[in-house]
Design a protein around this motif. Structure first.
Motif, short mmCIF file in Angstrom:
data_model
loop_
_atom_site.label_atom_id
_atom_site.label_comp_id
_atom_site.label_asym_id
_atom_site.label_seq_id
_atom_site.Cartn_x
_atom_site.Cartn_y
_atom_site.Cartn_z
N ASN A 43 -6.48 -3.79 3.74
CA ASN A 43 -6.90 -3.99 5.12
C ASN A 43 -8.17 -3.19 5.35
O ASN A 43 -8.13 -2.03 5.75
CB ASN A 43 -5.76 -3.47 6.01
N GLN A 58 -3.63 3.99 3.51
CA GLN A 58 -3.75 2.84 4.40
C GLN A 58 -2.50 2.73 5.27
O GLN A 58 -2.59 2.45 6.47
CB GLN A 58 -3.93 1.56 3.59
N VAL A 59 -1.35 2.93 4.68
CA VAL A 59 -0.11 2.90 5.46
C VAL A 59 -0.13 4.00 6.51
O VAL A 59 0.22 3.77 7.67
CB VAL A 59 1.12 3.05 4.53
N VAL A 71 5.77 1.11 -0.94
CA VAL A 71 4.49 1.01 -1.65
C VAL A 71 4.60 1.59 -3.05
O VAL A 71 4.22 0.95 -4.04
CB VAL A 71 3.39 1.74 -0.85
N LEU A 118 0.23 -5.57 6.46
CA LEU A 118 0.19 -4.19 5.99
C LEU A 118 0.95 -4.05 4.68
O LEU A 118 0.43 -3.52 3.70
CB LEU A 118 0.78 -3.25 7.04
N LEU A 119 2.17 -4.54 4.67
CA LEU A 119 2.99 -4.44 3.47
C LEU A 119 3.42 -5.83 3.03
O LEU A 119 3.76 -6.66 3.86
CB LEU A 119 4.23 -3.60 3.75
N SER A 123 -2.37 3.06 9.33
CA SER A 123 -1.86 1.97 10.14
C SER A 123 -0.66 2.38 10.98
O SER A 123 -0.43 1.82 12.05
CB SER A 123 -1.48 0.78 9.26
N THR A 124 0.12 3.30 10.48
CA THR A 124 1.31 3.70 11.22
C THR A 124 1.09 4.99 11.99
O THR A 124 1.96 5.40 12.75
CB THR A 124 2.50 3.92 10.27
N GLN A 125 -0.06 5.62 11.79
CA GLN A 125 -0.36 6.90 12.43
C GLN A 125 0.66 7.96 12.05
O GLN A 125 0.93 8.88 12.80
CB GLN A 125 -0.37 6.76 13.97
N LYS A 126 1.26 7.78 10.90
CA LYS A 126 2.22 8.77 10.41
C LYS A 126 1.74 9.28 9.07
O LYS A 126 1.24 8.51 8.24
CB LYS A 126 3.60 8.11 10.22
N SER A 155 7.31 -5.39 -1.09
CA SER A 155 7.32 -3.94 -0.89
C SER A 155 8.31 -3.56 0.20
O SER A 155 8.95 -2.51 0.15
CB SER A 155 5.92 -3.45 -0.51
N MET A 177 8.15 2.42 4.34
CA MET A 177 6.89 1.81 3.91
C MET A 177 6.26 2.62 2.79
O MET A 177 5.83 2.07 1.78
CB MET A 177 5.92 1.72 5.08
#
Lengths: 436, 436
Positions: free
Chosen positions: B259, B40-41, B240, A230-231, B44-47, A235, B236
């Motif tokens: 991803n 994307q982050v 980024v 992911l990262l 992937s983190t659902q945040k 980063s 994260m």
DNA sequence: ATGTTGGCTAGAAGCCGACAA
DNA sequence: TTGTCGGCTTCTAGCCAACAT
């Protein structure tokens, strides 16, 4: 979201984390170390922080914070324990506040009542599909409900809950020639669900209500460094620093994860512990010390060593940091694996430690600290701490960016009486001996 | 480290990534979108990125870069595909360079030869322990070696390699009443190893040498958002942005992971594609368009929609960004799931697209762009792009921080002839019509 | 005291065509 | 054409004590 659910049982979490892990309590003051946090990232990603980083002038090597919140978690897949901490940077901690804390929570969260538990490193037989789990005799007597030995064979059902509060059922039986305790039915489901392998550790404990809990601890080798996907590691390193720097600059909270099994060392330290070690303990090269470390079988052992050097781990990026500022050698030759650098608060000097009274300690923040005049035997901060570091490149063997300093300690620099003045760019502490 | 090993077979990787995924080629120029990367982050983190971020003056909404390196990977556990790209920010791209690229690699990495492959969504029977895998008739004929139908029953051994180059062996048999192709022995091992469930997709293909390859694609629902346990989502998001900003400021490379299955949209776009869409395509509210989307069964379908608004997705943090700057409605009522915002380069206008000659296009970087004078029907950039956005709060329904703009387009603002001048804080592009 | 092994058995995995959609 | 099911077979998972360390 299942994976976000908190772990309810603190005691079980601590048992899974290992015997040396301590957690600060909510509301207490802590020192947060960006270097240590980066080391956790490095250990988890198997990458070193080798890139060039932006500089964060607001981010000192140790950021004093108040612990705003802490929650305990366990990875839904692996059961790996981790703690989420939200930290509020603070600009000043009063003397009284610090003293209150010192009384209240010197060592952070702990379970005072001795826990009834046992752990066992799984054997090949324990994890094979061929059979069940061989319970060590004393362990069975200590934590499992007593069997009715009048029955033939004596047997009962065991129910235990893991960190996610899932129930696991096992058949506990006492049989074989010679007799032994075994877990049979249900065991292999547990093993395959948790993907346990020989060498991993399983752990049973009994809580206050007599309910059984169980946890696991994977062998170190299994840390296969999940490449995050992911990262990028770069980063991540930057994210760790930038998040803390931004929080420090805007006086806002930030959130970190502490992963005790992955991280080489704790990087959120109770402020009282930090201050005691840094300001109230005399350290010199050649001094002998002992330090507790976790053994193979999840207990602790004290190892003896000698301080061989004092200096910055990373003089370029993190000058005047206390993070792993001690270079050490270990007495036992089997010490190949052990850390060659430790932090002041990890060790226990063997010569009687020098403690000064707290009564006149000051702790305040200032961009350009002005040293009080007329305090008698004072020494400018540059002389006390910075000068040996500045010269390190002349002496050093160059390893890890530091040096072995022989026959040099704070007293040798002219600090004759027991007074120490330490200074960082943003945090000044004065410690005056009162009645020594 | 196993998990770091590159995927060797690009074609298989692309098949697993899905039919719409394209990758830029090494050396080509691309536009990198921090917003898309953040999405994307978030996915992937659902945040959501709801915190307050530090501002990065050096980081434009679209950072022009040269692709320094790209490697393809697959998660060791889940086989989820991802690409690691190293990007070198560039300060200027000459007209000639851009034209060269346009000829060379308009659409990025592609496998020109049509691949011989099939994919199938697994049924309950395919994944149960009760039996094997039912091969669709045409699929078997197309990609598997022909069976010897003189034998009774006709059968052979199939060997296929996955993204990690691991070999999988299957028994391929033609039997049953009526006759059918089946994979029996070896299939259930594959299913349990990859933890496949009904609804996931399996994919077989034949490479140039006739060797068989296989890959998997997990159903969307399985994205259970691994809570990272290493970095907080805040870190994260900051990481980024900070990594890209630092790279832009120091003119150094940075590395990102793309991803395709997790990311809502591609956020590294070939520069020629970006420029064509942004500078050489006329867009207006009410315009109808079509857009290719991936269907349930891993093929593509064109959907028709209408542009209902033009404006910044995030006017506060990312003003004047082209990322998802179009608000759209879809013709089909089954469009509940589809994106309500898309980017210019994702769509294909249904009215004949407006193309101007490249010959006089300029693309240069400047901190304070000065607009050339005396070019005839010019319009300051503020009037062209910013003015509708500044007024958006007056018109908008407030949703997503933007607005529906009715009956407004660039021509309506006074751009009578076919000339467009667009400007961003650090990148200016002029497009002059030559012979139109 | 407890790790490993061979023997045994119950139950799941897995191959088959029937049948239906 | 292909998804699911009942019938049957094969094989592994898993219980046991013997034996070894």
């Amino acid at each position: 979201m299942e994976g976000d659910k908190k772990v309810q049982n603190t005691t079980l979490w601590l048992e899974c984390a290992g015997p040396l892990v301590t957690l600060p309590v909510v509301g207490s003051y802590v020192a947060y170390f960006p270097q240590g946090h980066s080391e956790q990232v490095a250990a988890s990603t198997q990458k070193e922080a080798d890139m060039q980083f932006p500089s964060y002038p607001n981010l000192p090597p140790q950021l004093i914070c108040q612990l705003y919140n802490i929650t305990l978690h366990a990875d839904q897949e692996t059961d790996e324990v981790y703690a989420q901490m939200t930290l509020q940077p603070v600009t000043g901690v009063s003397c009284q506040q610090e003293k209150d804390q010192s009384l209240m929570s010197n060592l952070g969260i702990q379970t005072k009542e001795p826990t009834i538990s046992f752990s066992k490193i799984l054997t090949a037989s324990d994890t094979s599909t061929h059979g069940g789990f061989s319970i060590p005799r004393r362990a069975a007597d200590k934590v499992f409900p007593p069997l009715d030995y009048t029955k033939q064979p004596p047997a009962q059902e065991i129910v235990a809950r893991d960190l996610h509060n899932n129930e696991w059922h096992f058949r506990h039986i006492f049989r074989g020639q010679p007799r032994r305790h075994l877990l049979t039915t249900g065991w292999s489901i547990f093993v395959s669900s948790k993907r346990l392998q020989a060498g991993d550790t399983v752990l049973f404990m009994r809580d206050q209500n007599g309910h059984l809990l169980l946890g696991i601890r994977c062998a170190k080798r299994q840390q296969t460094a999940i490449p995050s996907s992911l990262l990028s590691s770069d980063s991540m390193f930057i994210g760790v620093l930038a998040a803390a720097a931004h929080a420090a600059a805007t006086n806002s909270r930030f959130t970190i994860f502490y992963n005790p099994r992955a991280s080489p060392s704790e990087f959120v330290i109770p402020l009282v512990k930090y201050n005691k070690a840094v300001f109230h303990t005399q350290i010199s090269v050649g001094m002998r010390f002992r330090m507790e470390l976790e053994t193979e079988d999840s207990s602790t052992r004290r190892y003896i060593g000698t301080i061989t050097g004092i200096g910055d781990l990373d003089p370029i990026r993190w000058p005047n940091s206390y993070w792993r500022s001690l270079k050490v050698g270990w007495d036992e030759s089997t010490a190949g694996q052990r850390q060659r650098r430790v932090s002041l608060w990890e060790i226990e000097p063997l010569s009687s430690p020098f403690i000064v009274c707290h009564s006149s300690s000051l702790l305040l923040r200032s961009k350009r600290p002005r040293l009080p005049q007329g305090l008698g035997q004072t020494l400018s901060s540059e002389e006390v701490l910075e000068s040996p570091m500045k010269q390190s490149s002349l002496w050093g063997r160059g390893e890890e960016g530091t040096t072995d300093i022989q026959n040099l300690n704070l007293q040798g620099l002219g600090l004759e009486r027991s007074m120490q003045i330490h200074q960082r760019s943003d945090l000044m502490a004065l410690t005056l001996p009162s009645d020594y």
